[in-house]
Design a protein around this motif. Structure first.
Motif, PDB file in Angstrom:
ATOM      1  N   LEU A 243       0.825  -1.206   0.000  1.00 45.75           N
ATOM      2  CA  LEU A 243       0.000   0.000   0.000  1.00 45.75           C
ATOM      3  C   LEU A 243       0.863   1.261   0.000  1.00 45.75           C
ATOM      4  CD1 LEU A 243      -2.808   1.338   0.308  1.00 45.75           C
ATOM      5  CD2 LEU A 243      -2.536   1.058   2.795  1.00 45.75           C
ATOM      6  N   GLN A 244       0.587   2.160  -0.922  1.00 43.16           N
ATOM      7  CA  GLN A 244       1.324   3.408  -1.000  1.00 43.16           C
ATOM      8  C   GLN A 244       0.900   4.345   0.136  1.00 43.16           C
ATOM      9  OE1 GLN A 244       3.859   4.123  -3.414  1.00 43.16           O
ATOM     10  NE2 GLN A 244       3.553   1.906  -3.558  1.00 43.16           N
ATOM     11  N   GLY A 245       1.837   5.140   0.606  1.00 47.58           N
ATOM     12  CA  GLY A 245       1.525   6.145   1.606  1.00 47.58           C
ATOM     13  C   GLY A 245       1.663   5.688   3.043  1.00 47.58           C
ATOM     14  N   LEU A 246       2.133   4.461   3.279  1.00 47.22           N
ATOM     15  CA  LEU A 246       2.362   4.006   4.645  1.00 47.22           C
ATOM     16  C   LEU A 246       3.622   4.675   5.197  1.00 47.22           C
ATOM     17  CD1 LEU A 246       1.594   0.197   4.370  1.00 47.22           C
ATOM     18  CD2 LEU A 246       0.399   1.816   5.850  1.00 47.22           C
ATOM     19  N   LYS A 247       3.485   5.376   6.306  1.00 52.06           N
ATOM     20  CA  LYS A 247       4.597   6.105   6.910  1.00 52.06           C
ATOM     21  C   LYS A 247       4.566   5.942   8.425  1.00 52.06           C
ATOM     22  CE  LYS A 247       6.365   8.214   3.232  1.00 52.06           C
ATOM     23  NZ  LYS A 247       7.779   8.064   2.815  1.00 52.06           N
TER      24      LYS A 247
ATOM     25  N   SER B 283      18.892  -6.715  17.995  1.00 54.21           N
ATOM     26  CA  SER B 283      19.631  -7.337  19.091  1.00 54.21           C
ATOM     27  C   SER B 283      21.104  -7.578  18.763  1.00 54.21           C
ATOM     28  CB  SER B 283      18.968  -8.665  19.479  1.00 54.21           C
ATOM     29  OG  SER B 283      17.645  -8.468  19.922  1.00 54.21           O
ATOM     30  N   ARG B 284      21.469  -7.496  17.498  1.00 52.05           N
ATOM     31  CA  ARG B 284      22.872  -7.670  17.134  1.00 52.05           C
ATOM     32  C   ARG B 284      23.691  -6.452  17.566  1.00 52.05           C
ATOM     33  NH1 ARG B 284      20.420  -8.918  11.677  1.00 52.05           N
ATOM     34  NH2 ARG B 284      19.836 -11.119  11.813  1.00 52.05           N
ATOM     35  N   PRO B 285      25.015  -6.596  17.765  1.00 55.99           N
ATOM     36  CA  PRO B 285      25.834  -5.443  18.136  1.00 55.99           C
ATOM     37  C   PRO B 285      25.659  -4.297  17.142  1.00 55.99           C
ATOM     38  CG  PRO B 285      27.085  -7.471  18.393  1.00 55.99           C
ATOM     39  CD  PRO B 285      25.788  -7.852  17.731  1.00 55.99           C
ATOM     40  N   GLY B 286      25.414  -3.099  17.649  1.00 53.07           N
ATOM     41  CA  GLY B 286      25.209  -1.945  16.782  1.00 53.07           C
ATOM     42  C   GLY B 286      23.908  -1.970  16.029  1.00 53.07           C
ATOM     43  N   GLY B 287      22.957  -2.794  16.486  1.00 53.94           N
ATOM     44  CA  GLY B 287      21.733  -3.024  15.719  1.00 53.94           C
ATOM     45  C   GLY B 287      20.818  -1.829  15.594  1.00 53.94           C
ATOM     46  N   PHE B 288      20.922  -0.841  16.505  1.00 60.72           N
ATOM     47  CA  PHE B 288      20.012   0.281  16.382  1.00 60.72           C
ATOM     48  C   PHE B 288      20.339   1.152  15.182  1.00 60.72           C
ATOM     49  CE2 PHE B 288      18.419   4.592  17.585  1.00 60.72           C
ATOM     50  CZ  PHE B 288      17.066   4.285  17.462  1.00 60.72           C
ATOM     51  N   GLY B 289      21.589   1.142  14.731  1.00 61.81           N
ATOM     52  CA  GLY B 289      21.951   1.944  13.561  1.00 61.81           C
ATOM     53  C   GLY B 289      21.110   1.595  12.341  1.00 61.81           C
ATOM     54  N   PRO B 290      21.061   0.324  11.937  1.00 65.91           N
ATOM     55  CA  PRO B 290      20.203  -0.055  10.812  1.00 65.91           C
ATOM     56  C   PRO B 290      18.713   0.157  11.085  1.00 65.91           C
ATOM     57  CG  PRO B 290      21.891  -1.721  11.176  1.00 65.91           C
ATOM     58  CD  PRO B 290      21.969  -0.778  12.329  1.00 65.91           C
ATOM     59  N   ILE B 291      18.278  -0.058  12.326  1.00 65.10           N
ATOM     60  CA  ILE B 291      16.866   0.185  12.662  1.00 65.10           C
ATOM     61  C   ILE B 291      16.548   1.662  12.494  1.00 65.10           C
ATOM     62  CG2 ILE B 291      15.224   0.261  14.581  1.00 65.10           C
ATOM     63  CD1 ILE B 291      15.538  -2.536  13.456  1.00 65.10           C
ATOM     64  N   ARG B 292      17.412   2.516  13.004  1.00 63.88           N
ATOM     65  CA  ARG B 292      17.216   3.965  12.884  1.00 63.88           C
ATOM     66  C   ARG B 292      17.154   4.376  11.419  1.00 63.88           C
ATOM     67  NH1 ARG B 292      20.974   7.822  11.935  1.00 63.88           N
ATOM     68  NH2 ARG B 292      20.515   9.974  12.584  1.00 63.88           N
ATOM     69  N   ALA B 293      18.067   3.850  10.602  1.00 65.64           N
ATOM     70  CA  ALA B 293      18.092   4.193   9.180  1.00 65.64           C
ATOM     71  C   ALA B 293      16.816   3.731   8.482  1.00 65.64           C
ATOM     72  CB  ALA B 293      19.318   3.584   8.515  1.00 65.64           C
ATOM     73  N   ALA B 294      16.369   2.517   8.792  1.00 67.00           N
ATOM     74  CA  ALA B 294      15.146   1.995   8.177  1.00 67.00           C
ATOM     75  C   ALA B 294      13.932   2.809   8.611  1.00 67.00           C
ATOM     76  CB  ALA B 294      14.963   0.526   8.552  1.00 67.00           C
ATOM     77  N   TRP B 295      13.914   3.214   9.883  1.00 65.91           N
ATOM     78  CA  TRP B 295      12.793   4.025  10.369  1.00 65.91           C
ATOM     79  C   TRP B 295      12.756   5.365   9.640  1.00 65.91           C
ATOM     80  CZ3 TRP B 295      11.113   8.500  12.370  1.00 65.91           C
ATOM     81  CH2 TRP B 295       9.891   8.508  13.046  1.00 65.91           C
ATOM     82  N   LEU B 296      13.901   6.004   9.490  1.00 69.54           N
ATOM     83  CA  LEU B 296      13.944   7.306   8.816  1.00 69.54           C
ATOM     84  C   LEU B 296      13.517   7.206   7.353  1.00 69.54           C
ATOM     85  CD1 LEU B 296      17.181   8.830  10.352  1.00 69.54           C
ATOM     86  CD2 LEU B 296      14.858   9.739  10.585  1.00 69.54           C
ATOM     87  N   GLU B 297      13.800   6.074   6.708  1.00 71.21           N
ATOM     88  CA  GLU B 297      13.356   5.885   5.326  1.00 71.21           C
ATOM     89  C   GLU B 297      11.839   5.890   5.211  1.00 71.21           C
ATOM     90  OE1 GLU B 297      15.061   2.229   4.035  1.00 71.21           O
ATOM     91  OE2 GLU B 297      17.083   3.056   3.810  1.00 71.21           O
ATOM     92  N   ARG B 298      11.165   5.581   6.317  1.00 73.66           N
ATOM     93  CA  ARG B 298       9.706   5.477   6.321  1.00 73.66           C
ATOM     94  C   ARG B 298       9.057   6.608   7.114  1.00 73.66           C
ATOM     95  NH1 ARG B 298      12.534   1.084   6.072  1.00 73.66           N
ATOM     96  NH2 ARG B 298      11.803  -0.820   5.046  1.00 73.66           N
ATOM     97  N   ALA B 299       9.837   7.601   7.504  1.00 79.24           N
ATOM     98  CA  ALA B 299       9.367   8.636   8.415  1.00 79.24           C
ATOM     99  C   ALA B 299       8.425   9.623   7.739  1.00 79.24           C
ATOM    100  CB  ALA B 299      10.548   9.395   9.005  1.00 79.24           C
ATOM    101  N   ALA B 300       7.308   9.900   8.396  1.00 80.80           N
ATOM    102  CA  ALA B 300       6.398  10.955   7.960  1.00 80.80           C
ATOM    103  C   ALA B 300       6.946  12.308   8.392  1.00 80.80           C
ATOM    104  CB  ALA B 300       5.012  10.731   8.568  1.00 80.80           C
ATOM    105  N   PHE B 301       6.782  13.304   7.542  1.00 80.51           N
ATOM    106  CA  PHE B 301       7.069  14.711   7.838  1.00 80.51           C
ATOM    107  C   PHE B 301       8.556  15.033   7.962  1.00 80.51           C
ATOM    108  CE2 PHE B 301       3.188  13.509  10.374  1.00 80.51           C
ATOM    109  CZ  PHE B 301       2.310  13.782   9.354  1.00 80.51           C
ATOM    110  N   LEU B 302       9.428  14.101   7.602  1.00 83.10           N
ATOM    111  CA  LEU B 302      10.854  14.385   7.672  1.00 83.10           C
ATOM    112  C   LEU B 302      11.185  15.559   6.747  1.00 83.10           C
ATOM    113  CD1 LEU B 302      13.538  13.427   8.896  1.00 83.10           C
ATOM    114  CD2 LEU B 302      13.839  11.970   6.876  1.00 83.10           C
TER     115      LEU B 302
END
Length: 251
Positions: free
Chosen positions: A100-104, A184-203
């Motif tokens: 679905l388009q527009g999911l943020k 849960s992997r070492p440094g795992g929040f970095g990729p999570i943060r990047a993936a979240w920002l790719e989907r962020a509304a209003f960035l």
């Protein structure tokens, strides 16, 4: 039913017809010594709640779920689980909707279709004996949405008419497992943060954050390394730990 991967990883499911709230059911299970990795789902709630104690309408046909996690991480890292769960919500919605388009994702805890809220989550912790246990409450508007909200709301069947609660739960439980294992992997929040920002509304847009001391407006610049919102204001860069995000004027 939970997804196949979630079940294989030892996650369990309890389904109730009606409860006060699934989060209170999860807390009750915790108090009775449950080991965690437990999903609790209700067909309806009569005392559901959102952030800041707000009432959450819970008619039948939507997904009302809580996930109990016993000592999932160091207490200081627990707020990052909200981003993990948000990504899992996005993954699940994309899967059941066929892309679905527009999911943020709206900071800190909502899933939007366009600019309308279709899902939200609530993260709560309970400290005991030097550990932090976590309950993540998730609500997904599938068959209906409330009309008396201070923001636009939507439900999935407006866009995907035949989507079922069971399909959303299966997709969500497997998506949670995948995202949680990556985090849960070492440094795992970095990729999570990047993936979240790719989907962020209003960035990059002008937004307003409602804080305890009052509203603060500026440009949504991103997230810092721990997940705090970065807001560019006329007085310089502000880093926000918690607050309600609005586009336009706050309601």
């Amino acid at each position: 039913m939970l997804g196949e991967a979630a079940r294989a990883a030892g996650y369990r499911l309890i389904v109730r017809d009606e409860v006060g709230s699934t989060m209170e059911e999860a807390r009750r299970a915790l108090a009775q010594g449950d080991a965690g990795k437990l999903w609790i789902v209700a067909r309806s709630q009569n005392a559901g709640r959102g952030r800041h104690g707000r009432q959450w309408g819970s008619p039948p046909g939507n997904l009302y779920a809580s996930l109990l996690l016993v000592a999932p991480c160091e207490p200081a890292l627990a707020p990052q689980l909200g981003f993990v769960a948000g990504l899992a919500l996005h993954d699940a919605a994309m899967l059941v909707s066929g892309g679905l388009q527009g999911l943020k994702l709206k900071w800190p805890n909502d899933l939007l279709v366009g600019r309308a809220k279709v899902s939200g989550l609530l993260l709560e912790g309970e400290s005991r004996a030097g550990r932090l246990d976590v309950v993540i409450g998730l609500g997904v508007n599938i068959a209906s949405c409330p009309s008396d909200t201070p923001y636009p709301a939507a439900f999935l069947r407006q866009h995907v008419p035949h989507v079922a609660v069971e399909a959303v739960l299966a997709a969500l439980s497997d998506a949670w497992l995948s995202r949680f294992e990556a985090w849960s992997r070492p440094g795992g929040f970095g990729p999570i943060r990047a993936a979240w920002l790719e989907r962020a509304a209003f960035l990059g847009e002008e937004i307003t954050i409602r804080l305890t001391e009052g509203p603060l407006s500026g440009r949504f610049a991103g997230l810092d390394a721990s997940g705090r919102l970065e807001l560019e204001t006329g007085a310089g860069l502000r880093v926000i730990d918690a607050g309600d995000l609005y586009f336009g004027s706050p309601a």
